[in-house]
Design a protein around this motif. Structure first.
Motif, PDB file in Angstrom:
ATOM      1  N   MET A  46       0.699  -1.006   0.327  1.00  0.00           N
ATOM      2  CA  MET A  46       0.157  -0.133  -0.113  1.00  0.00           C
ATOM      3  C   MET A  46       0.276   1.400  -0.160  1.00  0.00           C
ATOM      4  O   MET A  46       1.951   1.654   0.464  1.00  0.00           O
ATOM      5  N   LYS A  47       0.505   2.071  -1.219  1.00  0.00           N
ATOM      6  CA  LYS A  47       1.113   3.647  -1.057  1.00  0.00           C
ATOM      7  C   LYS A  47       1.029   3.894   0.436  1.00  0.00           C
ATOM      8  O   LYS A  47      -0.126   3.892   0.145  1.00  0.00           O
TER       9      LYS A  47
ATOM     10  N   LEU B 207      -9.640  -0.202   1.366  1.00  0.00           N
ATOM     11  CA  LEU B 207      -7.833  -1.026   1.506  1.00  0.00           C
ATOM     12  C   LEU B 207      -7.807  -2.404   0.426  1.00  0.00           C
ATOM     13  O   LEU B 207      -6.273  -2.478   0.293  1.00  0.00           O
ATOM     14  N   THR B 208      -8.366  -3.034  -0.170  1.00  0.00           N
ATOM     15  CA  THR B 208      -8.241  -3.434  -1.149  1.00  0.00           C
ATOM     16  C   THR B 208      -8.042  -3.162  -1.851  1.00  0.00           C
ATOM     17  O   THR B 208      -6.987  -3.391  -3.126  1.00  0.00           O
TER      18      THR B 208
ATOM     19  N   LYS C  33      -4.636  -1.554  -1.291  1.00  0.00           N
ATOM     20  CA  LYS C  33      -3.612  -2.489  -1.520  1.00  0.00           C
ATOM     21  C   LYS C  33      -3.565  -3.362  -3.338  1.00  0.00           C
ATOM     22  O   LYS C  33      -2.692  -3.781  -3.466  1.00  0.00           O
ATOM     23  N   GLU C  34      -3.841  -3.022  -3.995  1.00  0.00           N
ATOM     24  CA  GLU C  34      -3.560  -3.842  -5.224  1.00  0.00           C
ATOM     25  C   GLU C  34      -3.279  -2.754  -6.374  1.00  0.00           C
ATOM     26  O   GLU C  34      -3.494  -2.240  -7.739  1.00  0.00           O
ATOM     27  N   HIS C  35      -3.377  -1.562  -5.723  1.00  0.00           N
ATOM     28  CA  HIS C  35      -2.993   0.127  -5.844  1.00  0.00           C
ATOM     29  C   HIS C  35      -3.679   0.329  -7.546  1.00  0.00           C
ATOM     30  O   HIS C  35      -3.491   0.871  -8.562  1.00  0.00           O
TER      31      HIS C  35
END
Lengths: 326, 227
Positions: free
Chosen positions: A1-2, A36-37, A40-42
């Motif tokens: 995650m950025k 958030l998912t 996490k996958e950008h």
């Protein structure tokens, strides 16, 4: 995650203030079970999250004496499912809430987040596929793996709307409050969702970047409402709907007075099946009527290969929903 | 590495962590190590207070707070105040496993996307996926992990039944199942099979031990019924 900045306002004014003039990409955080998912996958990489959880007054379910219900955006799906008044008076909504995700997701995920969640199409969710929804030129589902994609209302994108609460709330005639720093507006939930051909292809709703969905309002149902949510999923434990039906029904003895039929999992928006409603209005409450309503529900539906099964599946679910009100 | 804004801290630290996990399993746990690790998590005696670091400054009521970079927070984990340095993006799962000293590795890192249930913890008594919670958002909440349920010498009744009913194979999903069923039985001590199955619907076991898991849960519920 950025990396990002976490902004924790303690008032709604500060929350929408932080969205008013974004100098960087900002996203609103509620339960985070979808956002958030995505991060996490950008798929989204905000510089700042505006966290609503410290904002008071958004976590309540309130009924008026007349039976209208206001649901704060931060009410968890689990709290909605378990609320005695919702179970008693708005059965379709309690059943839809109980069908969302897993216990872990329901105890954290919120009503507002459920309505604003992004598509589950696997091309959209893959960070390697630059599909139409992410600024690309093509909806890969049309020529690719389309087992889970839309049979109604699709084009040029064929996502299906993943929410279970949305069809139930549309069947109940709900509206939502959208607040920004300069005011607020009420939008019928049915008009909150937009077809891919109607507006910004990258969005599923009319919610603007400077707005927060704060409340859902369900008008008091007319007396005698029967309602149910029937969902079919590929995996029995927990899953998104392959197809679902939210039904609200009023009967006058052996005849149907009025019905609202809203489909989930088959169209880019919760799909109001008006031809099904027309087939039911004034008709005898019997199997032949259910069959006509089922045909009406899939009027205009078109599969493109692997999702053809959704047409008979949806018809079956419409009949099952009606039978359960017998 | 943590200063790099584009760095995915959880993924990068996985290789390091699996070595740590392996060494701990090999060094501190006897026969049936994976099962025991899953059921027990880290021992209470391994805990120590976290290194002191400046805490995020307290804000007066009503004033918004903006968190950036790395800062220290205090989390209530199993009734203990645990100091931990986090960033806004640090999940509870990463805080427990990768940032606390000593690490709390009973909560398992598997899918990291809220699909598998291996990271299930309780927040204020309700089951939640630790991979989909921001640690900084949990200040003031009561967090319970598998380490808080029982100790090696005093397993919880459910943990005893997991052993008695052989409810683990590889054991990686076990802490998550134990947490989900514990939350269910705390709410409904004499839960029936359908209730238990629904409570476990957000947990996946790729070895397929479901029947034994349900048997362990039902046995615990029956013992509760007898009182």
């Amino acid at each position: 995650m950025k990396s990002f900045t976490l902004f924790n306002p303690k008032s709604l004014g500060d929350a929408v203030g932080a969205l008013a003039a974004p100098t960087s990409s900002v996203k609103v955080l509620a339960g985070g079970q979808d956002l958030l998912t995505e991060m996490k996958e950008h798929l989204v990489e905000p510089d700042k999250l505006v966290n609503l959880k410290g904002v008071p007054g958004l976590d309540r379910i309130e009924f008026t004496a007349a039976g209208a219900c206001t649901i704060g955006a931060l009410v968890t799906v689990g709290a909605l499912e378990e609320h005695a008044g919702v179970r008693e008076r708005l059965r379709v909504l309690a059943e839809a809430a109980g069908s969302v995700g897993s216990p872990q997701i329901r105890s954290v995920g919120t009503v507002g987040g459920n309505l604003c969640q992004r598509p589950r199409c696997w091309y959209y969710r893959s960070e390697h596929a630059k599909c139409l929804k992410k600024g690309g030129d093509e909806c890969f589902s049309f020529s690719g793996q389309n087992k889970y994609n839309a049979i109604l209302g699709g084009g040029p994108s064929y996502i299906v709307h993943p929410s279970d609460l949305a069809p139930a709330l549309v069947a109940l005639g709900a509206t939502v409050t959208l607040k920004c720093s300069t005011g607020e507006r009420q939008v019928a939930l049915e008009r909150f969702f937009t077809l891919p051909g109607e507006g910004d292809i990258r969005r599923e709703t009319v919610l603007r970047d400077d707005e927060v969905l704060t409340h859902v309002h369900v008008p008091a149902p007319a007396a005698g409402m029967q309602s149910t949510y029937v969902k079919f999923r590929e995996r029995g434990s927990y899953d998104f709907a392959l197809a679902s039906v939210a039904l609200a029904l009023w009967r006058d003895g052996a005849r149907v007075k009025e019905a609202r039929v809203v489909l989930g999992g088959v169209a880019p928006i919760p799909w109001r099946a008006k031809a099904a409603e027309a087939a039911l209005a004034g008709a005898a409450f019997e199997a032949a009527t259910f069959a006509r309503a089922a045909d009406g529900a899939v009027q205009g539906a078109e599969g493109f290969g692997q999702n053809d099964y959704k047409i008979p599946l949806t018809k079956g679910l419409v009949q099952r929903a009606l039978q359960s009100c017998g | 590495m943590r200063q790099d804004p584009n760095h995915d801290e959880e993924n990068a630290e996985r290789a390091d962590l699996s070595r740590r996990l392996f060494l701990r399993n090999a060094g501190t746990v006897a026969a049936g190590s994976v099962l025991a690790q899953g059921l027990l998590g880290a021992c209470a005696s391994e805990r120590a207070s976290a290194a002191a670091a400046p805490a995020a400054p307290a804000k007066p009521d009503g004033a918004p707070e903006e968190l950036a970079g790395e800062f220290e927070i205090v989390l209530d984990v199993n009734g203990e105040a645990r100091k931990v340095k986090v960033e806004p993006r640090t999940t509870l799962l990463a805080a427990l496993r990768e940032r606390m000293e000593p690490a709390m590795t009973g909560t398992k890192h598997v899918c990291d996307r809220g699909n598998c249930g291996a990271c299930t913890v309780h927040v204020d008594g309700k089951p939640a996926y630790a991979c989909l919670l921001l640690a900084a958002d949990l200040r003031g909440r009561k967090i319970k992990t598998i380490e808080g349920l029982g100790a090696p010498e005093s397993l919880s009744p459910l943990q005893e039944n997991f052993c008695a009913h052989d409810a683990s194979m590889c054991g990686f999903c076990t802490p998550g199942f134990v947490m989900s069923i514990t939350a269910c039985l705390e709410k409904q001590p004499n839960a029936d099979l359908a209730t238990i199955q629904k409570a476990c619907s957000g947990n996946v076991c790729r070895c397929g031990t479901y029947p034994h898991v349900f048997a362990a849960a039902l046995a615990t519920a029956k013992q509760a019924k007898k009182g």
